[in-house]
Every structure is written in structure tokens, then in C-alpha cells.
Design an enzyme around this catalytic site. Structure first.
Site, mmCIF file in Angstrom:
data_model
loop_
_atom_site.group_PDB
_atom_site.id
_atom_site.type_symbol
_atom_site.label_atom_id
_atom_site.label_comp_id
_atom_site.label_asym_id
_atom_site.label_seq_id
_atom_site.Cartn_x
_atom_site.Cartn_y
_atom_site.Cartn_z
ATOM 1 N N ASP A 230 0.807 -1.223 0.000
ATOM 2 C CA ASP A 230 0.000 0.000 0.000
ATOM 3 C C ASP A 230 0.840 1.273 0.000
ATOM 4 O O ASP A 230 2.059 1.228 0.194
ATOM 5 C CB ASP A 230 -0.968 -0.018 1.199
ATOM 6 N N ASN B 183 -7.467 -3.194 14.317
ATOM 7 C CA ASN B 183 -8.871 -3.465 13.982
ATOM 8 C C ASN B 183 -9.014 -4.645 13.018
ATOM 9 O O ASN B 183 -10.065 -4.854 12.438
ATOM 10 C CB ASN B 183 -9.539 -2.218 13.387
ATOM 11 N N HIS C 26 -7.295 -5.085 10.163
ATOM 12 C CA HIS C 26 -7.039 -4.860 8.731
ATOM 13 C C HIS C 26 -5.752 -5.538 8.265
ATOM 14 O O HIS C 26 -4.823 -5.746 9.042
ATOM 15 C CB HIS C 26 -7.043 -3.357 8.372
ATOM 16 N N GLU D 31 -9.842 -2.104 5.366
ATOM 17 C CA GLU D 31 -10.454 -1.858 6.661
ATOM 18 C C GLU D 31 -11.702 -2.728 6.845
ATOM 19 O O GLU D 31 -12.241 -3.263 5.857
ATOM 20 C CB GLU D 31 -10.822 -0.374 6.776
HETATM 21 C C1 F6R Z 1 1.478 -1.742 6.125
HETATM 22 C C2 F6R Z 1 0.134 -2.299 6.191
HETATM 23 C C3 F6R Z 1 -0.652 -2.354 7.446
HETATM 24 C C4 F6R Z 1 0.171 -2.686 8.695
HETATM 25 C C5 F6R Z 1 -0.706 -2.696 9.938
HETATM 26 C C6 F6R Z 1 0.091 -2.964 11.191
HETATM 27 O O1 F6R Z 1 1.984 -1.783 4.807
HETATM 28 O O2 F6R Z 1 -0.360 -2.707 5.184
HETATM 29 O O3 F6R Z 1 -1.678 -3.307 7.305
HETATM 30 O O4 F6R Z 1 0.784 -3.936 8.522
HETATM 31 O O5 F6R Z 1 -1.348 -1.460 10.053
HETATM 32 O O6 F6R Z 1 0.933 -1.877 11.436
HETATM 33 P P1 F6R Z 1 2.074 -1.962 12.533
HETATM 34 O O7 F6R Z 1 3.027 -2.979 12.074
HETATM 35 O O8 F6R Z 1 2.687 -0.587 12.527
HETATM 36 O O9 F6R Z 1 1.412 -2.314 13.811
#
Ligand code: F6R
Length: 261
Positions: free
Chosen positions: A67, A136, A138, A143
Site C-alpha cells: 500500500d 482493527n 485490517h 479496513e
Molecule cells: C502496512 C500495512 C498495514 C500494517 C498494519 C500494522 O503496509 O499494510 O496493514 O501492517 O497497520 O501496522 P504496525 O506494524 O505498525 O502495527
């Protein structure tokens, strides 16, 4: 789903790097799906170490990131392109032309999403997709309640995600509210998925992803449909699992050839 519970995030990240390294050693022109965020940082450090001290060769590897924030140029310190350059790409022998991150400032974002899917297909598909897990539930920036069959598209970030990621931006107001993300359908097309989740803030999402019903309310639960998904947890993120003893039992009784080390 293969669930591996390790004593610490440190041990989990070293194991994750070992799995990715084994894919690259077996297939030097592997296509890696990569993630950003706090979770994979230590794993990337370990990949860099394996490159520098054991000659792990990335010269023929292609990468696709999950992303990118809409509106951030690659030079912006919070853009995911910048993150990847700083935390992995500039430390290994990868050809930057083979590294793909969605272009969040494309003049035609819809065309960028379509082209991202085409580029993944043209590269032969993703051999292993690395994932983190949002508090959450995702994965990527898919989301809760997004389609479980979605393809790369522009998504609106949830309030929870904005809160979780706002620290580095200073405030939620300073953050982009949209991102381009691979869809869940895109992620499920990867030949392997490797999700890492550590720490107490992930307990509920981990429990729902692994043991909850398959539901768009927890996008990570879509991995239950994947034929080859591995989840690496530490003791704290695994604390809410009802069947933790079962996962440990399975892990302990694997054939040698099933072990990741
Ligand atoms: C990042 C992504 C997100 C993160 C998720 C966890 O490229 O796609 O799904 O993997 O938000 O974030 P952290 O690792 O910062 O807890």
C-alpha cells in the site's frame, strides 16, 4: 493456517526473515510482497544482515508493496516508498526498478490501481506476501467491512487506523485519509502469506483472525481461506487464543521438512 507462537517479537522476526530468505534462495527471481509499519522493521534488519554477512542475493528479486498513502510523494518521509528505501532497499543489492510501491500521487489513481494488478500478474504473481495486522483486523489498508474479494483500489482509512499511525505525522489532521492498497483478493492470490503480529494491542485482532468466524469485519480472517498462510505471534499477541495449546502441539509434532527452524 499455520500458527507459530514464539517467546518474543525478536525471535518471531528472525524466523520470518528466515522464511523469506529460504524463498529467495530456492527461487532467486522470487516475487516478494512486502509490508511497512512497525512490525516488519526487525525482520528487514535481519534480511539486511543475511545479505551482508551470508550473501543473500536480491539482484533478481522483484517486490510489490501492499500500500501507499494517497497524496504523499515518494520523497515524503512518511510515504511507504520512502520507508522501504530507508529500511530495506538501500541496504541490499536489489534493482530499484524491480521494486514496486503504488504511486500515491498518480494523476489517474484508478489507472494506477489497475496497472498495479497488471504489473503483479506480469511478474508471474507473488511468491510470498508479508503482512502485518491492524489493531482493527485490517491487512494492507483493507479496513473492516471491505469486500473479501477486493482488488487493488483506493480505500478510506478508518479512524482507528488514523489514530494508530498518527504519531509519526504529528496529528490526524496532518495525515492522508486515503490509501491505495492491494485488495484482499490480490493478497489471497499470493502463493504464500506470512503474517506477523506482536504485542498486546493485537490480541483481539489475532483472536478474531485465527479463531473468529470468517468475516469482513476482520479482514485478516480472510487468511483462513488461504491454502498456505503462516502466522507468527509472540506470547503477548497470542494471549487471547483459546486453542494456543493446540497450535503449540501441532508445531511440536511437525515433520522435519515442515519446520522453518
Ligand atoms: C502496512 C500495512 C498495514 C500494517 C498494519 C500494522 O503496509 O499494510 O496493514 O501492517 O497497520 O501496522 P504496525 O506494524 O505498525 O502495527
Amino acid at each position: 493456517m499455520e500458527v507459530l507462537i514464539r517467546d518474543s517479537a525478536e525471535i518471531g522476526c528472525v524466523l520470518g526473515a528466515k522464511i523469506i530468505a529460504s524463498v529467495v534462495r530456492e527461487k532467486p527471481n522470487a516475487v516478494l510482497g512486502l509490508a511497512t509499519g512497525r512490525t516488519p522493521l526487525r525482520l528487514y534488519q535481519e534480511l539486511i544482515r543475511l545479505h551482508k554477512s551470508e550473501g543473500l542475493d536480491f539482484s533478481r528479486v522483484t517486490t510489490f508493496n501492499l500500500d501507499e498513502y494517497v497524496g504523499l510523494p515518494p520523497t515524503h518521509e512518511q510515504s511507504y516508498r520512502y520507508f522501504m528505501q530507508e529500511n530495506l532497499f538501500r541496504h541490499i543489492n536489489i534493482d530499484v526498478k524491480r521494486t514496486h510501491v503504488p504511486n500515491g500521487i498518480a494523476a489517474d489513481l484508478h489507472a494506477e490501481c489497475r496497472s498495479y494488478e497488471t504489473r503483479i500478474t506480469d511478474a508471474g504473481g507473488i511468491d510470498i506476501q508479508l503482512l502485518g495486522l491492524g489493531r482493527n483486523g485490517h491487512i494492507g489498508f483493507n479496513e473492516p467491512t471491505g469486500s473479501l474479494r477486493s482488488r487493488t483500489w483506493i480505500k478510506i482509512l478508518s479512524e482507528q487506523t488514523l489514530k494508530d499511525n498518527s504519531e509519526v505525522f504529528g496529528s490526524i489532521d496532518a495525515m492522508p485519509k486515503h490509501a491505495i492498497t492491494m485488495g484482499i483478493g490480490t493478497i489471497l492470490d499470493a502463493r504464500r502469506c506470512l503474517l506477523l503480529a506482536f504485542g498486546p494491542s493485537k490480541v483481539r485482532a489475532v483472536e478474531h483472525m485465527i479463531e473468529g468466524p470468517l468475516s469482513a469485519i476482520c479482514p485478516g480472517s480472510a487468511l483462513q481461506l488461504h491454502p498456505r498462510a503462516t502466522v507468527i505471534l509472540d506470547e503477548t499477541s497470542a494471549a487471547g487464543l483459546h486453542y494456543a495449546d493446540h497450535y503449540r502441539w501441532i508445531d511440536k509434532h511437525k515433520f522435519e521438512w515442515q519446520r522453518h527452524g
